[in-house]
Structures are given as C-alpha cells and as structure tokens.
Write a protein that holds these residues in place. Structure first.
Motif, PDB file in Angstrom:
ATOM      1  N   GLU A 189       0.860  -1.250   0.020  1.00  0.00           N
ATOM      2  CA  GLU A 189       0.135   0.037  -0.119  1.00  0.00           C
ATOM      3  C   GLU A 189       0.825   1.305  -0.090  1.00  0.00           C
ATOM      4  O   GLU A 189       0.508   2.170  -0.700  1.00  0.00           O
ATOM      5  CB  GLU A 189      -0.930   0.103   1.117  1.00  0.00           C
ATOM      6  CG  GLU A 189      -1.913   1.142   1.358  1.00  0.00           C
ATOM      7  CD  GLU A 189      -2.703   1.068   2.529  1.00  0.00           C
ATOM      8  OE1 GLU A 189      -3.853   1.614   2.525  1.00  0.00           O
ATOM      9  OE2 GLU A 189      -2.227   0.680   3.667  1.00  0.00           O
ATOM     10  N   THR A 192       2.439   1.470  -3.848  1.00  0.00           N
ATOM     11  CA  THR A 192       1.637   1.554  -4.768  1.00  0.00           C
ATOM     12  C   THR A 192       0.400   2.450  -4.603  1.00  0.00           C
ATOM     13  O   THR A 192      -0.148   3.024  -5.710  1.00  0.00           O
ATOM     14  CB  THR A 192       0.911   0.448  -5.150  1.00  0.00           C
ATOM     15  OG1 THR A 192       0.278  -0.188  -4.178  1.00  0.00           O
ATOM     16  CG2 THR A 192       1.849  -0.800  -5.501  1.00  0.00           C
ATOM     17  N   GLN A 193       0.190   3.028  -3.478  1.00  0.00           N
ATOM     18  CA  GLN A 193      -1.085   3.752  -2.878  1.00  0.00           C
ATOM     19  C   GLN A 193      -2.271   3.076  -3.170  1.00  0.00           C
ATOM     20  O   GLN A 193      -3.245   3.612  -3.135  1.00  0.00           O
ATOM     21  CB  GLN A 193      -0.912   5.230  -3.572  1.00  0.00           C
ATOM     22  CG  GLN A 193       0.317   6.035  -3.056  1.00  0.00           C
ATOM     23  CD  GLN A 193       0.395   7.510  -3.237  1.00  0.00           C
ATOM     24  OE1 GLN A 193      -0.747   8.104  -3.430  1.00  0.00           O
ATOM     25  NE2 GLN A 193       1.338   8.105  -3.809  1.00  0.00           N
ATOM     26  N   ILE A 194      -2.401   1.720  -3.434  1.00  0.00           N
ATOM     27  CA  ILE A 194      -3.394   1.030  -3.543  1.00  0.00           C
ATOM     28  C   ILE A 194      -3.818   0.622  -2.152  1.00  0.00           C
ATOM     29  O   ILE A 194      -3.098   0.094  -1.629  1.00  0.00           O
ATOM     30  CB  ILE A 194      -3.329  -0.407  -4.501  1.00  0.00           C
ATOM     31  CG1 ILE A 194      -2.543   0.004  -5.749  1.00  0.00           C
ATOM     32  CG2 ILE A 194      -4.358  -1.062  -4.406  1.00  0.00           C
ATOM     33  CD1 ILE A 194      -2.343  -1.148  -6.383  1.00  0.00           C
ATOM     34  N   GLN A 212      -9.894   7.283  -8.336  1.00  0.00           N
ATOM     35  CA  GLN A 212      -8.815   6.627  -7.678  1.00  0.00           C
ATOM     36  C   GLN A 212      -8.248   5.520  -8.489  1.00  0.00           C
ATOM     37  O   GLN A 212      -7.001   5.463  -8.198  1.00  0.00           O
ATOM     38  CB  GLN A 212      -9.575   5.835  -6.478  1.00  0.00           C
ATOM     39  CG  GLN A 212     -10.120   6.664  -5.276  1.00  0.00           C
ATOM     40  CD  GLN A 212     -10.848   6.027  -4.397  1.00  0.00           C
ATOM     41  OE1 GLN A 212     -11.832   5.501  -4.401  1.00  0.00           O
ATOM     42  NE2 GLN A 212      -9.947   6.065  -3.111  1.00  0.00           N
ATOM     43  N   SER A 215      -5.600   7.199 -10.531  1.00  0.00           N
ATOM     44  CA  SER A 215      -4.406   7.513  -9.819  1.00  0.00           C
ATOM     45  C   SER A 215      -3.184   6.545  -9.340  1.00  0.00           C
ATOM     46  O   SER A 215      -2.054   6.849  -9.474  1.00  0.00           O
ATOM     47  CB  SER A 215      -4.934   8.035  -8.417  1.00  0.00           C
ATOM     48  OG  SER A 215      -5.207   7.145  -7.427  1.00  0.00           O
ATOM     49  N   TRP A 216      -3.699   5.182  -9.438  1.00  0.00           N
ATOM     50  CA  TRP A 216      -2.772   4.254  -9.211  1.00  0.00           C
ATOM     51  C   TRP A 216      -2.001   3.827 -10.352  1.00  0.00           C
ATOM     52  O   TRP A 216      -0.670   3.487 -10.398  1.00  0.00           O
ATOM     53  CB  TRP A 216      -3.543   2.936  -8.829  1.00  0.00           C
ATOM     54  CG  TRP A 216      -4.382   2.712  -7.750  1.00  0.00           C
ATOM     55  CD1 TRP A 216      -4.386   3.720  -6.590  1.00  0.00           C
ATOM     56  CD2 TRP A 216      -5.443   2.137  -7.369  1.00  0.00           C
ATOM     57  NE1 TRP A 216      -5.551   3.573  -5.877  1.00  0.00           N
ATOM     58  CE2 TRP A 216      -6.125   2.529  -6.174  1.00  0.00           C
ATOM     59  CE3 TRP A 216      -6.051   1.025  -8.038  1.00  0.00           C
ATOM     60  CZ2 TRP A 216      -7.407   1.816  -5.676  1.00  0.00           C
ATOM     61  CZ3 TRP A 216      -7.310   0.387  -7.648  1.00  0.00           C
ATOM     62  CH2 TRP A 216      -7.855   0.707  -6.364  1.00  0.00           C
ATOM     63  N   THR A 292      -3.301  13.343  -8.314  1.00  0.00           N
ATOM     64  CA  THR A 292      -3.523  13.655  -7.082  1.00  0.00           C
ATOM     65  C   THR A 292      -4.961  13.077  -6.682  1.00  0.00           C
ATOM     66  O   THR A 292      -5.603  13.882  -5.884  1.00  0.00           O
ATOM     67  CB  THR A 292      -3.497  15.176  -6.807  1.00  0.00           C
ATOM     68  OG1 THR A 292      -4.276  15.895  -7.971  1.00  0.00           O
ATOM     69  CG2 THR A 292      -2.089  15.681  -7.126  1.00  0.00           C
ATOM     70  N   CYS A 293      -5.669  12.323  -7.120  1.00  0.00           N
ATOM     71  CA  CYS A 293      -6.881  11.645  -7.073  1.00  0.00           C
ATOM     72  C   CYS A 293      -6.963  10.615  -5.985  1.00  0.00           C
ATOM     73  O   CYS A 293      -7.980   9.869  -6.182  1.00  0.00           O
ATOM     74  CB  CYS A 293      -7.561  11.518  -8.259  1.00  0.00           C
ATOM     75  SG  CYS A 293      -7.650  12.895  -9.256  1.00  0.00           S
ATOM     76  N   HIS A 294      -6.106  10.279  -5.330  1.00  0.00           N
ATOM     77  CA  HIS A 294      -6.072   8.967  -4.402  1.00  0.00           C
ATOM     78  C   HIS A 294      -7.020   8.864  -3.326  1.00  0.00           C
ATOM     79  O   HIS A 294      -7.644   7.865  -2.895  1.00  0.00           O
ATOM     80  CB  HIS A 294      -4.710   8.813  -3.698  1.00  0.00           C
ATOM     81  CG  HIS A 294      -3.613   8.869  -4.557  1.00  0.00           C
ATOM     82  ND1 HIS A 294      -3.241   7.580  -5.285  1.00  0.00           N
ATOM     83  CD2 HIS A 294      -2.600   9.715  -4.587  1.00  0.00           C
ATOM     84  CE1 HIS A 294      -1.903   7.957  -5.692  1.00  0.00           C
ATOM     85  NE2 HIS A 294      -1.770   8.901  -5.495  1.00  0.00           N
ATOM     86  N   ASN A 295      -7.735  10.220  -3.177  1.00  0.00           N
ATOM     87  CA  ASN A 295      -8.760  10.173  -2.020  1.00  0.00           C
ATOM     88  C   ASN A 295     -10.271  10.820  -2.676  1.00  0.00           C
ATOM     89  O   ASN A 295     -11.081  11.079  -1.898  1.00  0.00           O
ATOM     90  CB  ASN A 295      -8.385  11.062  -0.877  1.00  0.00           C
ATOM     91  CG  ASN A 295      -7.124  10.615  -0.024  1.00  0.00           C
ATOM     92  OD1 ASN A 295      -7.171   9.413   0.077  1.00  0.00           O
ATOM     93  ND2 ASN A 295      -6.268  11.622  -0.129  1.00  0.00           N
ATOM     94  N   ASN A 370     -11.512  13.415   0.509  1.00  0.00           N
ATOM     95  CA  ASN A 370     -11.588  12.651   1.733  1.00  0.00           C
ATOM     96  C   ASN A 370     -12.231  13.283   2.995  1.00  0.00           C
ATOM     97  O   ASN A 370     -12.472  12.864   3.923  1.00  0.00           O
ATOM     98  CB  ASN A 370     -10.370  11.930   2.393  1.00  0.00           C
ATOM     99  CG  ASN A 370      -9.191  12.983   2.465  1.00  0.00           C
ATOM    100  OD1 ASN A 370      -9.340  14.109   1.832  1.00  0.00           O
ATOM    101  ND2 ASN A 370      -8.137  12.628   3.112  1.00  0.00           N
TER     102      ASN A 370
END
Length: 628
Positions: A189, A192-194, A212, A215-216, A292-295, A370
């Motif tokens: 995690e 990879t920010q997954i 999201q 973004s990965w 920048t869309c992970h959240n 978020n």
C-alpha cells in the motif's frame, strides 16, 4: 487461452538433444475450467510464441541463442516453481500469445485481467532485486530510475497483475521467495498507494472510484503509449479493439468506454487541487492527470443533495428554495451519455460573471475528497458545447441550478498553444536525475503549455548529496515564464510532495514570474537557486531561438555567491590588490545576502590576522593599504 505444459517444457529442457521436434508444449484450454499458475514480470530479452513452439526445428546455433536469453531462463524457472507448487500449467504473456495475429492479441488484452484473476497463483518476478528479503524502504542508489523501488512497481501492465490475482508470490532475481501479497499488503500500500482493502480482497470489496483507480496508474510507464490505456481495461471492466498507432487517442477511447458503463463523475475530477487545468476536453490526456486523486470518492445521487445543501450553506450561496424540487432534479445525475456532439450531462452550475467573454460556469460534481468537500469543474461556453476551463473569478452568490449540458470530449486546437524544449542532459553529470513532472506527465523533451494559464514542474534529485530542485515552466495569460526552487531531499517525503509544494509556490507567484521575463524575444533570461550545503546552484536559462518554440536549458553551475539577488560590483580607483589576490571591490548594501556577507568578512579578518602574524617587525599593517 494457450497454456504452457509445465512437464513438457521441463522434459524437453532436461534432454534438449533428444527432444522430439513435434512435441507439443502448449495447450489450448478454457481459463474458467483450467487450473494454472501465471507469471508477472518486467519484459527484457524475451522468447516469442514462434520461438517456444519452433525451438526444436531451429539449427543448433539459433536454438542455443534462444536458450541463453534471460526470457527463456525465466520461463524454465517459473515452470520449475509451478511444478514444486503442484501446478501443471503456466501462462506467460511473452510466449502464450501469437502476436502475429491482431485478433488474438486484441482478445488476449481484453481478457488478461480475467486470466490473472482466475489463476491459482501469480508469480511476480523482480528481476532487479538481489536481496533475499522484500525491500522495507526505498533505495534510490539501486533503483534510481524507478522511485527507489524495483522496476516492477513502475510498469503499467503490472498494476492489474497485482490487483487481479487472489494470491501473488514475490521472487527476487534468483527466484528466492520474498513474501506474498497478503502478508506484504501494508508495505505494498505504501509503495503503490493502492488501499489495503483492495490488495487483500480485490476491487469488488472496496468499490473505488474511477479517479482513484486512475491515480494508481498515474506514475506507471509502458513502452507503447497506447498500452497506458489498454493495460487498464480489465480494472474498469470494459473492452475495446486494439489500434496500435493511435497514440494518446487510446486513453480518450478508454474514458468514453468507462462513461458508457458507469455514471461515476470522478472521471471528470482529474487534477482537483491544481489551479491551472488545461483548457478544452473534459477528458484527461493520460493517467498522470489523476496523480492527486487518491482520495476522490464517488457520491451516490441520493446522498449528493445532502452534500450539495452543505456546500450551499458553507459558501453562503443564498436561499436554497424548494428542497424537494432539488432532489427531483438530482435524479438526472444517474445518466450521462457520450454522443458526437459531446457528453450529454445534467449538472448543478453557478455562473461566474465575465462581462467580456462567453458564459463561464462552475459545475459541481457528484464526487468529493476525503474531507467530504464536493469537487467543482469550471466550464466555458464554446458554441453548443462547453469546454473545461479555468477561472479565477468568484461565482454569483445564488444557489446552483441544474442545467443540461454537452461537454467537449475531444481536444481542439488551442491558439494559445506553445511548446518549450527542455534541455537538461547536463544535470546528470552532477549526479541529478529527473524524477517526473507535475501535475501531468510529458513525452520527450518538448513541454506543451496548451492554455492561457498553465504550469509544469519537473523535479530533479541527487540522492548521494540529498539535494533536489524543481524547475517550473509556466504561462500566464499568454506570457511564458520560468523559475527554479531548491530543497533538501527527504526519503520520507517522496518527490511528488516536493513537486506539489513547488507547484503551489510558483503558481501563486505566476504573475510576478511572468512580469520579470524579458519583453524582447531576442533576449535570454537566467534564473538560479542555491543548492543546500554546497557551492553549486541550479540554473535555468530561457531563450527563444525561433518564432514559436522556446528553449529552456537546465544546468548545475558554481554559485556566484548570493542567491537572494544578483551581485553588483564597484571598482575602487586605487589600483592596489588585497594580499588574498582579490581586486579592490565592494558589495553594495542590500544586494547580497547579509549572512553570506558576514561570513565573508569573518574569513577576511582571520586572513589578515594570519598575514600580520608573519609580517616583519615595523612593517605596515596590510589593512593600511586602503582595502575596503
């Protein structure tokens, strides 16, 4: 799907001289009923379908050349691992697809996510990892070109190969097991920010938004530009024909296919924190736009009105009026359609007053960050459709109204377009490497600024000296500008966080940066910033050799002294020189960094003290010669 017969491959390899040319090593089976292992790896010198099936028909020289390739050894080692694990079949993308057949290749790419999902186990082979343990922290000295991690984590195709299988086992370059996806989920995690839940239980359990998932893939790379789109098909559950040669159009087609299958508004939320999105199509050019869309989370239509009411109250947009009417209008959010005229959609919008321009609106999307803040999108009227735009204006203090719109989904020619050629090869001689660009990726060394106000930041890092700098190439209402910012490298804060901070600082001062640029295109412009704890500076030189494109040269130069402002020198009329060899010059007050000037004076005092200690008795003090 075609699968390697593990026993047939290993038997042939065991006695290659006596193996029958007609021996079959591939079987064609239904992936739903077959039990098989599958390989995930970084491509190198590989073996094709034609070579693995025709190996025994080659003359001995050609056969030995194939058998000595790393790709062939990889097939043998993965077959050996599959046999140890009790699997008689193995799928390897290099040799199980006949790539001479475009139909077969297209079918394989559209089916690949399912094949990885249905495999009993996936072997993830990290060809560049020597250690017998999974890396605990980024090592930029070993993995300089892949953000400190093995290259496998930076490739586009390996994203679905990590997410889809239930079980993933990792191996180092010597095929030593170093862990599995389940036990390493927290570390994966971080890399990879997954999210942990997706790694443990798959996409269905977490239902991440379109933004999201994009973004990965934002920082991942593929050899062919089309594969940045094709490698994501399975993650979104869509299919489309392969058209190699179409370039970036592949990613636009992917987004249109997603829109046909989903009503997730986060597909329009790329670059939600960036203040200068490019004009034109509401669709992103490539996955890096979602960096920048992970959240970013999807907001369902029944909950959207509640979020909208809070938005109206927070921004003091006046009296809401009839809430039931608003909820009825929100039901239209569940449908939007891609047509030739644009993407037909219904959105709540607020007008941004622009007396001398076509109508500009701020639309509110059914997705949030978020913190629960709804994402907005600026739209400018262009004939019968609306382009994605950028406005610094404030909305009228009236509640939003639902409006039926057609959004542009193809990029049109931009009369404000400009290109800057980035020349940065010299920085590598000083140990600096480019980490990437923000807020979107670029191809080659030509940076395209395609809007009235735009900014691209490139980050360079020297891991041995722990220093880094960011070069900004911007445009402010048609005027180009450049800037550079330095910082100390921090392993705990990735380059992307520095890029975001540098972007914000430069963007907030874009008007001042543009104002300092020369008025004449024949003039060159130089900016430099001092590298921490060194006598060096990062230098950026802007010039316009031609009528259209500009050149921007990035280099590392010895710092001339003060990096707060340029030095100005005055020459004394006295011709004497100081004993240290410098001419009689003085810094002008206010033009040099005070701290550096004081350090310089301290050095001079020590120098004079040492010289006077060695002067013969009765001679004059060196400071009596008029030195300033």
């Amino acid at each position: 799907m075609r699968l390697l017969d593990v026993n047939a491959i290993l038997d042939r390899e065991k006695d290659i001289q006596r193996a029958r040319p007609s021996a079959e090593v591939l079987k064609e089976l239904d992936h739903k009923s077959a039990s098989y292992a599958i390989l995930s790896h970084r491509w190198g010198a590989e073996v094709s379908y034609e070579e693995v099936t025709g190996l025994m028909k080659m003359d001995e020289g050609d056969r030995e050349e194939v058998r000595h390739r790393d790709g062939y050894k990889k097939i043998i080692r993965s077959c050996q691992q599959a046999m140890r694990d009790g699997h008689g079949l193995l799928w390897v993308d290099t040799c199980c697809i006949n790539k001479q057949s475009s139909a077969e290749l297209s079918e394989a790419i559209n089916s690949m996510y399912q094949w990885y999902r249905d495999a009993q186990v996936c072997y993830a082979y990290l060809h560049d990892l020597d250690e017998s343990a999974f890396p605990a922290r980024p090592d930029h000295s070993k993995f300089n070109s892949s953000n400190g991690w093995p290259e496998w984590f930076l490739r586009g195709w390996t994203l679905q190969e990590l997410i889809a299988p239930k079980e993933v086992q990792f191996f180092n370059k010597d095929w030593v097991s170093i862990g599995d996806k389940s036990s390493l989920a927290l570390r994966l995690e971080k890399i990879t920010q997954i999210p942990y839940g997706v790694l443990k239980d798959g996409l269905v359990s977490s239902s991440p938004s379109v933004a999201q998932i994009m973004s990965w893939a934002a920082a991942r790379k593929t050899t062919r530009v089309e594969d940045r789109a094709y490698s994501l098909l399975g993650l979104f559950g869509v299919s489309m024909p392969m058209l190699y040669g179409e370039g970036e159009k592949a990613f636009r087609r992917l987004q249109l296919e997603i829109i046909r299958e989903s009503n997730d508004y986060s597909i329009f939320a790329w670059n939600p924190t960036v203040k200068a999105p490019r004009y034109g199509s509401v669709l992103a050019d490539d996955p890096s736009y979602f960096g920048t869309c992970h959240n970013i989370q999807k907001v369902e239509s029944d909950a959207f009105v509640d979020h909208l009411i809070k938005y109206i109250e927070k921004h003091e947009l006046g009296n809401l009026g009839n809430e039931s009417k608003l909820r009825k209008a929100a039901q239209q959010l569940s449908v939007f359609v891609a047509t030739n005229a644009g993407i037909q959609i219904c959105l709540p919008v607020m007008r941004i007053p622009h007396p001398d321009s076509p109508p500009v609106f701020r639309a509110i999307l059914a997705c949030s960050d978020n913190y629960g803040n709804l994402i907005t999108l600026d739209l400018a009227s262009r004939g019968s459709s609306f382009d994605r735009a950028f406005s610094q204006g404030e909305v009228a203090k009236t509640p939003p109204e639902f409006m039926a719109l057609y959004l542009t989904h193809h990029q049109v020619a931009d009369p404000w377009h400009c290109g800057l050629t980035l020349i940065d090869t010299s920085v590598s001689y000083h140990g600096f490497v480019p980490c990437g660009t923000f807020p979107r990726g670029t191809t080659g060394n030509v940076i395209t600024l395609s809007s009235r106000a735009d900014l691209i930041v490139t980050v360079y890092v020297n891991y041995s000296t722990q220093s880094r700098f960011a070069v900004g190439l911007g445009k402010y209402f048609g005027r180009e500008w450049v800037h550079v910012i330095c910082d100390e490298q921090d392993d705990h804060k990735p380059w992307l966080s520095f890029a975001e901070r540098a972007y914000d600082a430069m963007w907030n001062a874009s008007a001042q940066h543009a104002e300092r640029m020369p008025n004449s295109p024949s003039e060159n412009f130089i900016k430099h910033a001092h590298l921490p704890r060194s006598i060096w500076a990062a230098t950026v030189v802007w010039g316009k050799p031609g009528r259209y494109n500009s050149n921007v040269t990035v280099d590392i130069k010895q710092c001339p002294g003060c990096c707060v402002a340029s030095h100005r020198w005055t020459i004394n009329s006295a011709p004497q020189r100081d004993p240290d060899g410098t001419s009689q010059r003085a810094w002008q007050g206010g033009t040099a960094c005070m701290e550096r000037r004081e350090q310089f004076e301290d050095i001079r005092k020590h120098f004079y003290a040492i010289v006077n200690m060695h002067q013969p008795t009765g001679t004059e003090d060196v400071r009596s010669h008029g030195v300033q």
